[in-house]
Enzyme design. Structure first.
Site, mmCIF file in Angstrom:
data_model
loop_
_atom_site.group_PDB
_atom_site.id
_atom_site.type_symbol
_atom_site.label_atom_id
_atom_site.label_comp_id
_atom_site.label_asym_id
_atom_site.label_seq_id
_atom_site.Cartn_x
_atom_site.Cartn_y
_atom_site.Cartn_z
ATOM 1 N N ASP A 188 29.215 -8.783 4.937
ATOM 2 C CA ASP A 188 27.883 -8.930 5.510
ATOM 3 C C ASP A 188 27.882 -10.166 6.391
ATOM 4 O O ASP A 188 28.800 -11.005 6.307
ATOM 5 C CB ASP A 188 26.809 -9.036 4.415
ATOM 6 C CG ASP A 188 26.991 -10.250 3.530
ATOM 7 O OD1 ASP A 188 28.154 -10.514 3.096
ATOM 8 O OD2 ASP A 188 26.003 -10.950 3.266
ATOM 9 N N THR A 208 -2.141 -21.976 21.331
ATOM 10 C CA THR A 208 -2.853 -23.070 20.661
ATOM 11 C C THR A 208 -3.262 -22.719 19.234
ATOM 12 O O THR A 208 -4.150 -23.339 18.667
ATOM 13 C CB THR A 208 -4.112 -23.459 21.456
ATOM 14 O OG1 THR A 208 -4.881 -22.280 21.688
ATOM 15 C CG2 THR A 208 -3.757 -24.111 22.759
ATOM 16 N N ARG A 239 22.323 -29.892 -0.326
ATOM 17 C CA ARG A 239 23.674 -29.553 -0.766
ATOM 18 C C ARG A 239 23.987 -30.282 -2.068
ATOM 19 O O ARG A 239 23.663 -31.461 -2.223
ATOM 20 C CB ARG A 239 24.688 -29.932 0.312
ATOM 21 C CG ARG A 239 24.534 -29.146 1.610
ATOM 22 C CD ARG A 239 24.939 -27.703 1.452
ATOM 23 N NE ARG A 239 24.626 -26.959 2.680
ATOM 24 C CZ ARG A 239 24.828 -25.660 2.827
ATOM 25 N NH1 ARG A 239 25.347 -24.941 1.831
ATOM 26 N NH2 ARG A 239 24.522 -25.047 3.938
ATOM 27 N N GLU A 256 26.724 -11.650 0.529
ATOM 28 C CA GLU A 256 27.056 -13.065 0.390
ATOM 29 C C GLU A 256 26.076 -13.976 1.128
ATOM 30 O O GLU A 256 25.662 -15.015 0.610
ATOM 31 C CB GLU A 256 28.489 -13.316 0.906
ATOM 32 C CG GLU A 256 29.091 -14.661 0.474
ATOM 33 C CD GLU A 256 28.755 -15.823 1.398
ATOM 34 O OE1 GLU A 256 28.905 -16.980 0.977
ATOM 35 O OE2 GLU A 256 28.331 -15.585 2.555
ATOM 36 N N HIS A 300 -8.770 -21.668 6.494
ATOM 37 C CA HIS A 300 -9.675 -21.754 7.645
ATOM 38 C C HIS A 300 -9.188 -20.846 8.770
ATOM 39 O O HIS A 300 -8.037 -20.476 8.844
ATOM 40 C CB HIS A 300 -9.756 -23.185 8.146
ATOM 41 C CG HIS A 300 -8.489 -23.636 8.817
ATOM 42 N ND1 HIS A 300 -8.220 -23.403 10.145
ATOM 43 C CD2 HIS A 300 -7.416 -24.271 8.326
ATOM 44 C CE1 HIS A 300 -7.036 -23.898 10.439
ATOM 45 N NE2 HIS A 300 -6.524 -24.415 9.361
ATOM 46 N N ASP A 359 36.894 -17.536 2.540
ATOM 47 C CA ASP A 359 35.585 -17.564 3.187
ATOM 48 C C ASP A 359 35.219 -18.994 3.552
ATOM 49 O O ASP A 359 34.248 -19.556 3.060
ATOM 50 C CB ASP A 359 34.542 -16.961 2.227
ATOM 51 C CG ASP A 359 33.167 -16.848 2.861
ATOM 52 O OD1 ASP A 359 33.093 -16.857 4.102
ATOM 53 O OD2 ASP A 359 32.187 -16.749 2.118
ATOM 54 N N HIS A 408 33.721 -11.069 1.941
ATOM 55 C CA HIS A 408 32.449 -10.377 2.172
ATOM 56 C C HIS A 408 32.397 -9.875 3.611
ATOM 57 O O HIS A 408 33.023 -10.461 4.504
ATOM 58 C CB HIS A 408 31.253 -11.262 1.852
ATOM 59 C CG HIS A 408 31.050 -12.405 2.806
ATOM 60 N ND1 HIS A 408 30.304 -12.298 3.955
ATOM 61 C CD2 HIS A 408 31.500 -13.684 2.782
ATOM 62 C CE1 HIS A 408 30.289 -13.457 4.591
ATOM 63 N NE2 HIS A 408 31.014 -14.314 3.909
ATOM 64 N N ASP A 419 33.376 -15.318 9.803
ATOM 65 C CA ASP A 419 32.667 -15.359 8.522
ATOM 66 C C ASP A 419 32.135 -13.989 8.183
ATOM 67 O O ASP A 419 30.992 -13.682 8.448
ATOM 68 C CB ASP A 419 31.551 -16.396 8.604
ATOM 69 C CG ASP A 419 30.770 -16.555 7.306
ATOM 70 O OD1 ASP A 419 31.235 -16.083 6.259
ATOM 71 O OD2 ASP A 419 29.681 -17.161 7.356
#
Lengths: 475, 475
Positions: B103, B327, B340, B168, B225, B197, B101, B134
């Site tokens: 991407d 805040t 996993r 991917e 709220h 990969d 891949h 990767d």
């Protein structure tokens, strides 16, 4: 006199409102976000705009240099100048000093705003925009009040001073030193200090006599592992979540030892005051849009809003916070949480209590990671006497404009400047809000209603008149 | 034959590396972040760049339309096309199909990168850049392997196909359907599928025979709220922190009932395999930079990396995540966490276990807020037989290039495509990594070393040769 004021009111209502709204639009259009260093030029432009407006009105105006701020990376950045102004200097008259700020909280359309936060948009009588209620419209309402007297060629009943700053939302960096430095000059002739940086509790006008302080903490858990080793190290997020979960019980009880014990007990007189406040619980629930509040009766609820501490967890820096499903395991995560301060808590003590507690909780986890706890803000609470002449004048002005008694309220949030003015100048202080209870300060879709803007301006006109009638006791 | 390959190796080392590095630089410069819809044009350009490269090499190339993706707001967006290519179509030869891949994960300089993540930068023999390891350099190494044969005018020893996708990192949207659709066409002649990969465990080359799956959850706590009412409502962050803290014990134990019970017990054979892996615990601790691991012996540690489930909390969307001290009390916060998956867990069952558990924990809090739990990814684990001829060929190629036996490892992360290929095509699959153990996939400062890039290319050249010698058993 009353007739003249009435004319003045009508004048505002029917002809000046579009002018006022356009001014507010111009001010809101300036992205004076004091927390974003990239917007600093906008902030400088904002202060210059305020100064120029006050100059054109004939005020004696100063842009006071308050130095630089140090950024976390060691660089320095010029602070926005503080604008001071004076209208009238007649020694027989009282002198009021109006404090306000024109910096704003961050705002992005994608935070959930229905309109562009920096393009003031009127919908159903509400003026939406970042800073509309906090605090640009109230500052403008004071300006309009002075303008109203000027428009009718009337002398101001009191001398009016302004102190307008641009760093309120990030802790008023540099302002304390400026007040200290001018204590015996600019502030020496001041009798009373007026702050309108707050809001009403309901649709009834209010006078505010107390604010909570705030201790803001960073809790950082750090590891040095790389992100691909899930299962072999204790992840910093696990530790951080674990210690954060020891701050508050599911029912909202603060679990840090010593915090609740430091709070001044609720007196009978206070209990009675709270009972007298017109406050409809169901209405309130509907208005803020929740099904269930933490407390089921009015006194408990108001007391927990105003005079008991609360812990809020604001977020985590360093973790994955974007939309989508990234599997990163962050190596350094920093939780941000704050504890609202009330009498008789002491920020220095709170710092120690929180730090000791979190380290002891963390030690029990036997984690290999590192914890660092720092307190980045430590602001004390403030309380005034609601029988002081300044408050009586406020009640009279509200009676005149709204034909009602005010709610006497406290503010759950923190306005550290009230405490600073009290400690440094020794002057009497009043907080006189004109913002609505549902203005969404610090949130998305902040607004100021057309009604509150106009009636608030009238209130300020009337209040200047009422204050002029306070008898001098010690002169 | 061996002499020719040796010439080929030298050729790569001395003349082709600058070319390879420049190609990697060009590819890394394309911000093909598949999770960022604004970068979609870059992603399309990335796929076109890959296709054009394979065309220029003489491959039969297709850009396969895989349709559109639906965004959370209901809009649709064109998915990046899948690139398929074929080199050689000799029926007497085996056919391998290389999956990769192009991407990448998101990356911003301010996440803590030492260099611009999209400008490949060589420092001390490492090539830093998002997607370097990767999975852009491994894809390029396979391309270089084919080019090496072509440069020496040698026939490829096997037919080589490519399947290169661009989604991917966000769950291979559209790829499953494409594989299914081409199962009896493009994939029918394929004998073996190769995936690179992943990464090594140490400085020794590795073959990977298993991956964990992943179930990714969103837990959203919402209230309506406004932000200024601290003290009167139970804040969504308090509830969210509270339920997240029930997922994992301080020592890392998963507390969700049923999860651990579903895990296949560690067999004696497996225990022995883990014992045989050359893995120095102290070295590992030093390399990943932690003082203490969750398990003190090798087998426990490796088993927990590979064959036991883990829970990781990735972050919270909607809370304050910037630097500084705002805040705000957020009204809607969404935690992102993942579990996993390992044999014999079943994502459908895990979804139910997690959802039921969080709702029961939340119910005990008696909170007025609303909880919504969704599972956005449910990817199964994958396991291969390390005695399969495909793995024996891998061992032989590693022996030839590196003169060592490989570490036989599993992957703690998730590569769902292995499981999909197995389930849909029924072909044998091997995972042959060339990335270093410390490449920082998905983290800041991702890199591919010059050594791994060059030696990895050699390994792929040798592997094509080894695979060609696998005896056909069923033809």
């Amino acid at each position: 006199q009353y007739f003249t004021l009435l004319v003045c009111f009508l004048h505002i209502e029917h002809s000046d409102f579009p002018t006022g709204r356009n001014m507010l639009r111009d001010w809101v259009a300036i992205e004076s976000d004091s927390s974003n260093v990239q917007k600093r030029p906008e902030l400088h432009r904002m202060m210059e705009t305020v100064a120029q407006k006050l100059r054109l009105m004939g005020g004696t105006v100063q842009l006071v240099d308050i130095g630089e701020q140090e950024l976390p990376d060691g660089q320095t950045l010029e602070l926005p100048k503080v604008v001071t102004a004076q209208f009238g200097n007649v020694s027989s008259k009282h002198t009021v000093c109006i404090y306000g700020h024109v910096d704003v909280q961050p705002a992005k359309l994608e935070d959930g705003w229905a309109t562009d936060p920096y393009n003031l948009t009127e919908i159903n009588g509400n003026l939406y925009g970042r800073g509309a209620s906090d605090n640009k419209a109230p500052v403008l309402a004071w300006i309009h009040a002075v303008e109203a007297y000027q428009a009718l060629s009337m002398d101001l009943p009191v001398n009016v001073k302004f102190v307008i700053e641009g760093m309120e939302e990030t802790g008023s960096n540099g302002l304390d030193a400026m007040i200290m430095a001018q204590r015996d000059t600019f502030f020496s002739e001041v009798d009373y200090i007026i702050i309108s940086d707050c809001g009403w509790l309901s649709r009834r006008p209010a006078l505010t006599y107390g604010t909570r302080g705030n201790c803001y903490f960073f809790a950082e858990v750090q590891d040095l592992h790389s992100g691909v080793y899930g299962g072999t190290v204790i992840e910093p997020m696990t530790d951080l979540i674990g210690i954060l979960d020891t701050l508050i019980s599911p029912s909202g009880k603060i679990l840090i030892p010593g915090i609740r014990e430091a709070v001044a007990p609720l007196s009978d007189e206070e209990w009675k005051m709270y009972q007298d406040i017109q406050f409809d619980m169901d209405n309130y629930k509907n208005k803020i849009g929740v099904n269930q509040l933490m407390y089921s009766n009015k006194v408990d609820l108001l007391a927990h809003m105003w005079r008991y501490p609360t812990v809020s967890i604001h977020g985590i820096e360093g973790a994955f916070s974007d939309p989508g499903s990234k599997t990163v395991i962050p190596a350094k995560v920093t939780a941000k949480f704050s504890i609202r301060q009330v009498p008789d808590m002491d920020p220095a003590m709170v710092k120690k209590q929180v730090t000791d507690y979190l380290h002891s909780v963390f030690a029990k986890r036997r984690s290999p990671n590192k914890l660092k706890v720092t307190m980045v803000i430590g602001a004390k609470p403030w309380l005034a006497d609601t029988h002081h002449p300044l408050y009586e004048a406020g009640k009279a002005a509200i009676k005149r404009v709204f034909n009602t008694d005010p709610d006497l309220i406290r503010e759950g949030g923190t306005i550290p400047i009230a405490r600073t003015f009290q400690d440094v100048t020794g002057k009497s202080i009043i907080m006189m809000p004109i913002g609505g209870f549902d203005d969404g300060l610090h949130s998305q879709n902040e607004k100021m209603s057309r009604y509150n803007y106009i009636e608030g301006t009238k209130l300020f006109i009337a209040y200047l008149n009422e204050v002029s009638q306070i008898k001098r006791t010690s002169v």
